[in-house]
Scaffold this motif. Structure first.
Motif, PDB file in Angstrom:
ATOM      1  N   ALA A  62       4.579  19.405  31.533  1.00  0.00           N
ATOM      2  CA  ALA A  62       3.510  19.305  30.535  1.00  0.00           C
ATOM      3  C   ALA A  62       3.498  17.885  29.997  1.00  0.00           C
ATOM      4  O   ALA A  62       4.509  17.180  30.014  1.00  0.00           O
ATOM      5  CB  ALA A  62       3.764  20.311  29.417  1.00  0.00           C
ATOM      6  N   ILE A  63       2.366  17.460  29.503  1.00  0.00           N
ATOM      7  CA  ILE A  63       2.254  16.112  28.946  1.00  0.00           C
ATOM      8  C   ILE A  63       3.220  15.979  27.770  1.00  0.00           C
ATOM      9  O   ILE A  63       3.438  16.929  27.016  1.00  0.00           O
ATOM     10  CB  ILE A  63       0.797  15.784  28.545  1.00  0.00           C
ATOM     11  N   ASN A  64       3.831  14.825  27.659  1.00  0.00           N
ATOM     12  CA  ASN A  64       4.800  14.480  26.619  1.00  0.00           C
ATOM     13  C   ASN A  64       6.073  15.322  26.683  1.00  0.00           C
ATOM     14  O   ASN A  64       6.669  15.667  25.656  1.00  0.00           O
ATOM     15  CB  ASN A  64       4.172  14.537  25.218  1.00  0.00           C
ATOM     16  N   THR A  65       6.482  15.631  27.920  1.00  0.00           N
ATOM     17  CA  THR A  65       7.765  16.297  28.141  1.00  0.00           C
ATOM     18  C   THR A  65       8.454  15.671  29.353  1.00  0.00           C
ATOM     19  O   THR A  65       7.830  14.978  30.160  1.00  0.00           O
ATOM     20  CB  THR A  65       7.628  17.814  28.390  1.00  0.00           C
ATOM     21  N   VAL A  66       9.735  15.943  29.441  1.00  0.00           N
ATOM     22  CA  VAL A  66      10.526  15.542  30.603  1.00  0.00           C
ATOM     23  C   VAL A  66      11.280  16.775  31.086  1.00  0.00           C
ATOM     24  O   VAL A  66      11.877  17.487  30.287  1.00  0.00           O
ATOM     25  CB  VAL A  66      11.485  14.366  30.291  1.00  0.00           C
ATOM     26  N   ALA A  78      11.015  17.660  24.813  1.00  0.00           N
ATOM     27  CA  ALA A  78       9.813  16.987  24.329  1.00  0.00           C
ATOM     28  C   ALA A  78      10.086  15.499  24.234  1.00  0.00           C
ATOM     29  O   ALA A  78      11.191  15.084  23.875  1.00  0.00           O
ATOM     30  CB  ALA A  78       9.411  17.540  22.964  1.00  0.00           C
ATOM     31  N   LEU A  79       9.093  14.701  24.568  1.00  0.00           N
ATOM     32  CA  LEU A  79       9.204  13.250  24.421  1.00  0.00           C
ATOM     33  C   LEU A  79       8.501  12.842  23.137  1.00  0.00           C
ATOM     34  O   LEU A  79       7.405  13.299  22.852  1.00  0.00           O
ATOM     35  CB  LEU A  79       8.588  12.533  25.623  1.00  0.00           C
ATOM     36  N   GLY A  80       9.137  11.974  22.377  1.00  0.00           N
ATOM     37  CA  GLY A  80       8.559  11.518  21.126  1.00  0.00           C
ATOM     38  C   GLY A  80       8.207  10.055  21.152  1.00  0.00           C
ATOM     39  O   GLY A  80       7.581   9.553  20.223  1.00  0.00           O
ATOM     40  N   VAL A  81       8.596   9.364  22.221  1.00  0.00           N
ATOM     41  CA  VAL A  81       8.302   7.935  22.336  1.00  0.00           C
ATOM     42  C   VAL A  81       7.856   7.653  23.764  1.00  0.00           C
ATOM     43  O   VAL A  81       8.519   8.040  24.721  1.00  0.00           O
ATOM     44  CB  VAL A  81       9.544   7.071  22.002  1.00  0.00           C
ATOM     45  N   CYS A  82       6.727   6.979  23.896  1.00  0.00           N
ATOM     46  CA  CYS A  82       6.220   6.524  25.188  1.00  0.00           C
ATOM     47  C   CYS A  82       5.357   5.311  24.885  1.00  0.00           C
ATOM     48  O   CYS A  82       4.145   5.363  24.918  1.00  0.00           O
ATOM     49  CB  CYS A  82       5.420   7.623  25.860  1.00  0.00           C
ATOM     50  N   ARG A 185       6.498  12.766  31.894  1.00  0.00           N
ATOM     51  CA  ARG A 185       5.054  12.513  31.842  1.00  0.00           C
ATOM     52  C   ARG A 185       4.664  12.390  30.368  1.00  0.00           C
ATOM     53  O   ARG A 185       4.904  13.301  29.586  1.00  0.00           O
ATOM     54  CB  ARG A 185       4.315  13.671  32.504  1.00  0.00           C
ATOM     55  N   CYS A 186       4.097  11.246  30.010  1.00  0.00           N
ATOM     56  CA  CYS A 186       3.816  11.045  28.588  1.00  0.00           C
ATOM     57  C   CYS A 186       2.542  10.250  28.349  1.00  0.00           C
ATOM     58  O   CYS A 186       2.043   9.546  29.228  1.00  0.00           O
ATOM     59  CB  CYS A 186       4.995  10.359  27.908  1.00  0.00           C
TER      60      CYS A 186
END
Length: 190
Positions: A62-66, A78-82, A185-186
Motif C-alpha cells: 500500500a502507498i506509504n508502507t514498506v 507505515a512510512l512517515g518520511v519520504c 512505496r511512498c
C-alpha cells in the motif's frame, strides 16, 4: 496490487502454461518418432526453464508502507518520511515516523531520488540502510546490495531489494547474519 499488475501476472501465467504445454507436445512427438536422445535433452530444457529465477517484483505494498522480510519473518510498517532536498544537504530519507517505536524500525538514509542504479550500503555517500529489530540490535548490509527503483514519478517513489545479506550493527541480534528483502512505496514529500 494494481489492476494492471494483476493482468500482467495472469498473462504471464497463461503464457507460461501455454509454452510448457507446447513444449510437452513436441517432447511427446519426438518420443513417438524414436528420437529419444533429442527428447531427453528437450525435456531437460523444459525442466531447467521452470527452475530459473524470475525477475518479478515483490508484491506492491500500500502507498506509504514498506513490506519487509527478515529471513522468513514478514513485517509491514507505515512510512512517515519520504522526502528530501535532492541531496542538497544529504537529508533525504525514507523511514518510519519518529513517533513509531514498535520494532522493527526501517531506515533508508541519504536517498538520492535522481539515482537510477541503486546500491544499499551500511555507510557511505547515499542509500544507507539499517533496521532495528525486536529483541534489540539491528542489521545493515554486509555487502553492497543492489536495489531496484520500480517507480520514480513526481509524486511516488517505489524501491525494492531482494535477499540483501545483512549482519548486526550493534547489540545482540539473533541470528547475527541474515537476509532482508523489502519493497517501500511512498508519496514524495511525506
Amino acid at each position: 496490487m494494481s489492476k494492471q499488475s494483476t493482468l500482467k501476472n495472469k498473462f504471464k501465467s497463461k503464457f507460461t502454461t501455454t509454452v510448457i504445454s507446447l513444449l510437452l507436445l513436441v517432447f511427446l512427438q519426438c518420443s513417438k518418432n524414436d528420437k529419444v536422445d533429442d527428447s531427453k535433452d528437450f525435456l531437460s530444457l523444459i525442466l531447467l526453464s521452470q527452475t530459473l529465477p524470475t525477475d518479478e517484483n515483490l508484491p506492491e505494498p500500500a502507498i506509504n508502507t514498506v513490506d519487509i522480510t527478515v529471513g522468513e519473518t514478514k513485517y509491514t510498517k507505515a512510512l512517515g518520511v519520504c522526502r528530501g532536498d535532492l541531496n542538497m544537504n544529504g537529508q533525504d530519507n525514507i523511514m518510519v515516523p519518529g513517533n513509531d517505536q514498535t520494532l522493527p524500525l526501517f531506515y533508508l538514509h541519504k536517498v538520492d531520488f535522481t539515482a537510477k542504479n541503486v546500491f544499499l550500503t551500511p555507510q557511505g555517500p547515499s542509500f544507507i540502510f539499517n533496521i532495528d529489530m525486536p529483541g534489540g540490535g539491528g542489521y545493515d548490509p554486509a555487502v553492497l546490495c543492489e536495489a531496484k527503483v520500480i517507480e520514480n514519478s513526481s509524486t511516488t517513489y517505489d524501491i525494492q531489494v531482494k535477499k540483501c545479506s545483512v549482519d548486526k550493527i550493534a547489540g545482540a541480534v539473533n541470528p547475527p547474519t541474515n537476509t532482508i528483502s523489502f519493497r517501500a512505496r511512498c508519496t514524495k514529500g511525506l
